[in-house]
Structures are given as structure tokens and as C-alpha cells.
Design a protein around this motif. Structure first.
Motif, PDB file in Angstrom:
ATOM      1  N   UNK A 394     -23.685 -45.288 -21.239  1.00 35.18           N
ATOM      2  CA  UNK A 394     -23.240 -43.969 -21.711  1.00 35.18           C
ATOM      3  C   UNK A 394     -24.262 -42.885 -21.362  1.00 35.18           C
ATOM      4  N   UNK A 395     -25.551 -43.165 -21.616  1.00 37.58           N
ATOM      5  CA  UNK A 395     -26.609 -42.193 -21.317  1.00 37.58           C
ATOM      6  C   UNK A 395     -26.777 -42.021 -19.805  1.00 37.58           C
ATOM      7  N   UNK A 396     -26.646 -43.128 -19.057  1.00 41.09           N
ATOM      8  CA  UNK A 396     -26.779 -43.063 -17.598  1.00 41.09           C
ATOM      9  C   UNK A 396     -25.687 -42.181 -16.999  1.00 41.09           C
ATOM     10  N   UNK A 397     -24.446 -42.304 -17.508  1.00 40.23           N
ATOM     11  CA  UNK A 397     -23.349 -41.466 -17.009  1.00 40.23           C
ATOM     12  C   UNK A 397     -23.601 -39.981 -17.289  1.00 40.23           C
ATOM     13  N   UNK A 398     -24.201 -39.693 -18.445  1.00 41.15           N
ATOM     14  CA  UNK A 398     -24.553 -38.287 -18.752  1.00 41.15           C
ATOM     15  C   UNK A 398     -25.520 -37.736 -17.707  1.00 41.15           C
ATOM     16  N   UNK A 399     -26.510 -38.558 -17.305  1.00 43.76           N
ATOM     17  CA  UNK A 399     -27.470 -38.137 -16.281  1.00 43.76           C
ATOM     18  C   UNK A 399     -26.786 -37.938 -14.931  1.00 43.76           C
ATOM     19  N   UNK A 400     -25.960 -38.896 -14.551  1.00 37.78           N
ATOM     20  CA  UNK A 400     -25.281 -38.824 -13.254  1.00 37.78           C
ATOM     21  C   UNK A 400     -24.374 -37.601 -13.181  1.00 37.78           C
ATOM     22  N   UNK A 401     -23.796 -37.218 -14.317  1.00 38.76           N
ATOM     23  CA  UNK A 401     -22.887 -36.060 -14.333  1.00 38.76           C
ATOM     24  C   UNK A 401     -23.613 -34.742 -14.049  1.00 38.76           C
ATOM     25  N   UNK A 406     -21.554 -34.737  -4.878  1.00 43.56           N
ATOM     26  CA  UNK A 406     -20.573 -35.781  -5.134  1.00 43.56           C
ATOM     27  C   UNK A 406     -20.949 -37.104  -4.496  1.00 43.56           C
ATOM     28  N   UNK A 407     -21.577 -37.034  -3.302  1.00 43.11           N
ATOM     29  CA  UNK A 407     -21.990 -38.267  -2.606  1.00 43.11           C
ATOM     30  C   UNK A 407     -23.051 -38.998  -3.420  1.00 43.11           C
ATOM     31  N   UNK A 408     -24.047 -38.214  -3.924  1.00 42.41           N
ATOM     32  CA  UNK A 408     -25.105 -38.832  -4.730  1.00 42.41           C
ATOM     33  C   UNK A 408     -24.528 -39.450  -6.007  1.00 42.41           C
ATOM     34  N   UNK A 409     -23.585 -38.758  -6.620  1.00 41.26           N
ATOM     35  CA  UNK A 409     -22.936 -39.306  -7.820  1.00 41.26           C
ATOM     36  C   UNK A 409     -22.283 -40.656  -7.516  1.00 41.26           C
ATOM     37  N   UNK A 410     -21.625 -40.721  -6.362  1.00 43.95           N
ATOM     38  CA  UNK A 410     -20.929 -41.952  -5.988  1.00 43.95           C
ATOM     39  C   UNK A 410     -21.912 -43.108  -5.767  1.00 43.95           C
TER      40      UNK A 410
END
Length: 605
Positions: A394-401, A406-410
Motif C-alpha cells: 500500500x505504501x509502495x503504491x503511494x510512492x509509485x503514484x 508512466x514508463x517508470x511507474x510501469x
């Protein structure tokens, strides 16, 4: 000896203001001019402009402006002769030293500030002498040598030693230093009966310099182990020293940062010094406190690349996390990276044990703040339980957001899915609302910082606009100058415009062509110089029309006197109302009605 005008112009004409300003401000081309963050006030959107064509600077927000000498006076608190000397030295120009001897005026700092700086510089010399040349300093010198600091570096940083014998107060007493000045210096502690004693005792002394290289404080490292005493002792806050604003070594690091080296942000003085000695010369450090907004602003003014190089142990990792969070809170536009020092070492220890080359390799492998934050979260999380894993994801997704690419997010989602054997589409579904939330937040709160602020001038009345416009045309167009100066009895309405007009007469008696940077050398009053730059930066058509000049003359010579009278009568009416003089109020109202009628008549003509 006064510097001759031809010598001043010789220096100015051989210097490109962009080269000088670029050593203090990171500039980017935008249209005809270059823009950057103003060094004179805090801002997040660039409004500081440098015109290479005109060789002047101007801030659209705070209003400061002038030529290269004015910039140096403002940025380093120098007098005009000192600024000419400094610019000549920076550009390696040969100017006779007789112009800069005893007769040169003192710098623009207050007398007290100058005296306090002088006290600190004398203390630096005394502490350094004790370290290098006395038996008292031998143990401190051995300590520094043992820490790998060589004599050349000791001299460069003017490191010193404050002995147990408390010699600083007697040293200043011999020179009959002012007691109140010594009290304010921060070099002494005061007893209950008002006596002053050396603040620093049995400590290796690190002089702390401001951005212009003047010593404003000290940090003393305790030599003998003593659990009752702090290991490091800094000077208290004084008129010169605010630890939230100072970055250690900025004066030496700035030229290296300006030559496209990333700013290396360290925690400790010895980290900076060891790196510098190893040829890594863009290191700076905050003053033993968490990074402040002011410090981040000062960094952002001169670079776009920062690498955080804190200790590799647990406290160091927490400090990195705090630093990253501090940068996030400022909406910075920096390329921020983080170095992880292996085996819990600090940078100084790593450089001494493994060499500066290996440290350079670490810098090349610096990771993004997101990578650091993900690793930090992982170390703090309990991944042995499903609840712990879910909390981490959950915390990791907050950071990625928070990542804009978009490429880095993927790529990060791929890593997260592989690490926990989760369907990537499930993670993507959870990520999308977080991304939308961040976009909305940025739209509501962030100030776009990429585009410079080329602000339109503040609202000005017709008379002011006419005076500014006409004077601009007169300075830049000889035909307009001849026409206006030939009008019998002509004068500008406001004294400051008339003064510039008279100074311009003197300028044109010596020079055929107008150059705003050269003309500004003749102007000593700050407000007049600022007004001149405002006038020169007006956005006008290249050539004036006859109607434009006639309209400006009409406003100045015919309408302005009426408007001036109206303002005077309005001020008198306000005063009469205050004291309750009813008869005078009636008379002034009649006078104002007549003047307003005159004004309307002139406007209709």
C-alpha cells in the motif's frame, strides 16, 4: 584615489554580466533574456532576468536591477570600488592596484557587522596559529592528521585549536576590543557578574563561512572525551550567524557546482573536508540540523543536480528520509539522488578507508529518492506476515503514484508484482486512483516553476507612464532627445525623472552612443538606478511614432500640473477633515471641482 570613469568602463566592457551572474544563479534562456531564481528574495518561479544585449539584470518581483557592478554590490554587500575590484579579479583583468588601496570606501555592511566579521577573522588566525605553531596545539594537530587531514587542507579550511588556557579573551583585551561587541560575537559565554569567558575550550575549530567566504561562526569538536560536554559545539545565533540559512563550504563548492558538478549534500564537516581533499569539491553540509527550506532554496538557485550523501548507519538512513521529505515539501525542481554508503560507514570513513575513486563510483551509482524510499520502507516493514506485506505494498503504491513518468511507474509495478507474486493488473487498478489524487493535488497546490515570470509592470498612472516612456525614447533615440531638450522650459513632473534627465545630459556630453550599463555607473543612488532599469526594460515598439511622443509631452506639460494640484488639494482635504475644519473643507471641495473640470477639458482637447 577615486577610480577614473574610463577605468570603470574598461572593466565593465570586458566583462559579460552573464558569466558573473551565472556563478551565483542558474540561468536558462527564455526569449531574448536569461532567467533564474532571484538571489535577493525567496521565490519558486524564476523572475530574475539578465539581458546579455544590455548587460543588465532585473528582477520583476523585487525590483532590483543594474549592471554587473550593482549585482556584485548587492550579492556580496560591497561598496562600488570593492565591486569593481571583485569583478576585475573574477575575470582576471589587470587593473592598477593604486585605485583599490586605503582610499577605497568601506563595504556596505553596517559598521557593527564589519567589526564582528573582523573579530571572527582574527579568531581564525589565532586558533590556526595555535594549532600549527604551538605545543598547545600538538594533540589537536595529531588528531587531524590521524583523521587523514593533510597540512594543505588544514590551511585551506583554516582549521584551528581553542586551548584549555582560554587565550581568546586576553588576545582581544590586548587589542582593546569593545566589550559590547565581544558580547554580541558569540565567541564568549557570559558569567553572572558580566565577565566574558572563551566559549570554545579544548576543541578543534572549524571556521564557518557564509556564501561570500567571510567567517561568521565556528563549530568546535571536543578533543578529550567528556560525557558531560557536547561532542560538537556551534556558535550561538548572532547578527551574522543563522544556522538555518548557512551551508558549510558553499563558498568553495559553488564554482565547482557551477561547472556542472552535482551538489553533494553531506551531514558533517569532516565528510565535506575529506571529499574536498580527495578531489570531490562540490560538497556542502547543513549545520547539524535538519535541512531547511532556505538551504534548499539556496541549493536550487545554483544547480539542478543534488546527491544526498549521509551516513550509512540507521540514524543516517533516517536523516536521508527526512532530507527527501524536506525537498518534497518545497515543490523543488531538482534532479535529486541518494547515495547509500555500505557497511554503515559515513562518507569521511569510506573515503579514508577505500579512497576517493571508490566514492566517485558510489556517486555514479546513486539511486532515485523513490528507490531509497522503497528500500527504507522494506527495512521498516514486517514482511513475514500478510498484514505487513499488504501495508508495505500500500505504501509502495503511494510512492509509485508520485512518479510523473508512466514508463517508470510501469517498471516499478513490474518489480513490485514480481517481488510478491501479485497480478500486475491488480496493482494497476489500485494505483490509478492514487495517481488521480496526486494530479488533483498538484493542480490545486503547486506553482508551475518551469516558466519564468516576465511580469507586466504594476499599475501606473498616466503621468508616470508618460514620463517613463518619454525618457526611454530620449535615451535610445537621438532625434527624440534633440526634440525634447529643445523645448524651452521643459522639465519632468517628478524629481527622480528630472534627475535622470540631468544625469543623462552629463552622460551624452561624454558618450555618443547610449549604453544603459555604462550610464548606470554614473548613478550612485539606489532608487534612481532601479528606476533607470525599470525604464530600460519597458516593452515598447522599436521605433516611436510622432503621436506617441506628442501625447507623452502633452500629459507631462499640460495635464500633469493639473493632476499634481488635484493630489495636493486631496491631501489638504484629508487633513482638514481630520481636524474638523468645516470651512476649509467647503473651500477645498470647490477648488477640487474646478480642477476636475480643467482636467476633463484638457482630456477632451
Amino acid at each position: 584615489m577615486k577610480i577614473p570613469e574610463d577605468v570603470i568602463e574598461q572593466v565593465r566592457s570586458q566583462v559579460n554580466i552573464v558569466d558573473v551572474v551565472s556563478q551565483y544563479v542558474q540561468l536558462k534562456q527564455s526569449g531574448k533574456n536569461l532567467f533564474g531564481l532571484c538571489p535577493f528574495h525567496e521565490e519558486r518561479t524564476p523572475s530574475f532576468s539578465v539581458s546579455e544585449d544590455k548587460q543588465i539584470f532585473h528582477c520583476f518581483s523585487c525590483g532590483r536591477g543594474g549592471n554587473v557592478f550593482k549585482f556584485m554590490m548587492e550579492i556580496e554587500n560591497l561598496s562600488f570600488p570593492e565591486a569593481v575590484k571583485k569583478v576585475a579579479e573574477m575575470e582576471h583583468l589587470d587593473v592598477d592596484s593604486k585605485y583599490f588601496t586605503d582610499a577605497a570606501p568601506a563595504s556596505r555592511e553596517t559598521s557593527e557587522q564589519k567589526q564582528l566579521i573582523e573579530l571572527h577573522e582574527q579568531a581564525v588566525k589565532l586558533y590556526h596559529h595555535i594549532l600549527i605553531n604551538t605545543k598547545m596545539g600538538e594533540s589537536a594537530l595529531d588528531y587531524l592528521h590521524h583523521r587523514g587531514v593533510n597540512d594543505e587542507t588544514i590551511d585551506l579550511y583554516q582549521l584551528g585549536y581553542a586551548p584549555q588556557q582560554r587565550l581568546l579573551k586576553p588576545f582581544f583585551d590586548e587589542r582593546q576590543a569593545d566589550y559590547q561587541l565581544l558580547r554580541k560575537s558569540g565567541l564568549f559565554s557570559e558569567t553572572q557578574d558580566g565577565k566574558l569567558r572563551d566559549r570554545f575550550v579544548d576543541r578543534v575549530m572549524y571556521p564557518i563561512r557564509n556564501g561570500t567566504g567571510q567567517t561568521v561562526a565556528f563549530s568546535g569538536r571536543l578533543l578529550a572525551k567528556d560525557s558531560d560536554m557536547p561532542k560538537y559545539l556551534n556558535s550561538p545565533e548572532t547578527e551574522l550567524f543563522n544556522k538555518r540559512k548557512i551551508l558549510f563550504n558553499l563558498d568553495l563548492a559553488r564554482p565547482n557546482i557551477r561547472s556542472k558538478q552535482p551538489a553533494l549534500l553531506f551531514e558533517g564537516f569532516m565528510d565535506v573536508i575529506s571529499a574536498y581533499q580527495g578531489g570531490i569539491k562540490s560538497g556542502i553540509a547543513s549545520m547539524g540540523t535538519s535541512l531547511t527550506e532556505q538551504q534548499i532554496y539556496d541549493i536550487q538557485r545554483i544547480t539542478r543536480e543534488v546527491i544526498v550523501c549521509y551516513d550509512g548507519d540507521a540514524p543516517g538512513q533516517k536523516a536521508i528520509k527526512r532530507a527527501i521529505d524536506a525537498f518534497k515539501q518545497t515543490d523543488h525542481q531538482l534532479d535529486l539522488k541518494v547515495v547509500s554508503i555500505p557497511d554503515g560507514m559515513d562518507p569521511d570513513e569510506f573515503i579514508r578507508n577505500r579512497g576517493a575513486d571508490k566514492f566517485q563510483t558510489l556517486l555514479q551509482q546513486a539511486q532515485s529518492p523513490v528507490d531509497f524510499d522503497l528500500n527504507y520502507l522494506k527495512q521498516e516493514a514486517n514482511l513475514k506476515t500478510e498484514e505487513g506485506q499488504a501495508a508495505y505494498i500500500s505504501e509502495a503504491l503511494k510512492l509509485i503514484s508520485t512518479i510523473s513518468s508512466g514508463i517508470s511507474q510501469d517498471l516499478y509495478l513490474n518489480r513490485l508484482a514480481d517481488s510478491f507474486s501479485i497480478d500486475k493488473q491488480v496493482l494497476k487498478q489500485q494505483l490509478q486512483p492514487l495517481i488521480r489524487k496526486n494530479v488533483t493535488k498538484r493542480a490545486n497546490h503547486q506553482i508551475p516553476a518551469a516558466q519564468p515570470v516576465n511580469q507586466s509592470p504594476q499599475k501606473r498612472d498616466k503621468v508616470t507612464v508618460a514620463q517613463m516612456q518619454l525618457l526611454n525614447r530620449m535615451l535610445h533615440n537621438h532625434d527624440v532627445w534633440v526634440k525634447v531638450s529643445g523645448i524651452s522650459g521643459f522639465s519632468f513632473v517628478d524629481e527622480q525623472y528630472q534627475m535622470l534627465y540631468l544625469l543623462a545630459e552629463g552622460y551624452f556630453s561624454k558618450f555618443d552612443q547610449y549604453n544603459v550599463a555604462t550610464f548606470s555607473n554614473l548613478i550612485t543612488e539606489d532608487s534612481l538606478q532601479t528606476l533607470l532599469i525599470d525604464i530600460d526594460m519597458m516593452n515598447l515598439p522599436e521605433e516611436p511614432s510622432p503621436m506617441e511622443i506628442d501625447n507623452d509631452l502633452d500629459v507631462i506639460m499640460n495635464r500633469a500640473p493639473v493632476e499634481t494640484k488635484i493630489k495636493k488639494k486631496q491631501a489638504e482635504l484629508k487633513q482638514a477633515s481630520k481636524i474638523g475644519d468645516v470651512d476649509k473643507q467647503r473651500q477645498l471641495m470647490v477648488d477640487l471641482l474646478k480642477l476636475e473640470q480643467q482636467k476633463r477639458t484638457k482630456e477632451q482637447v
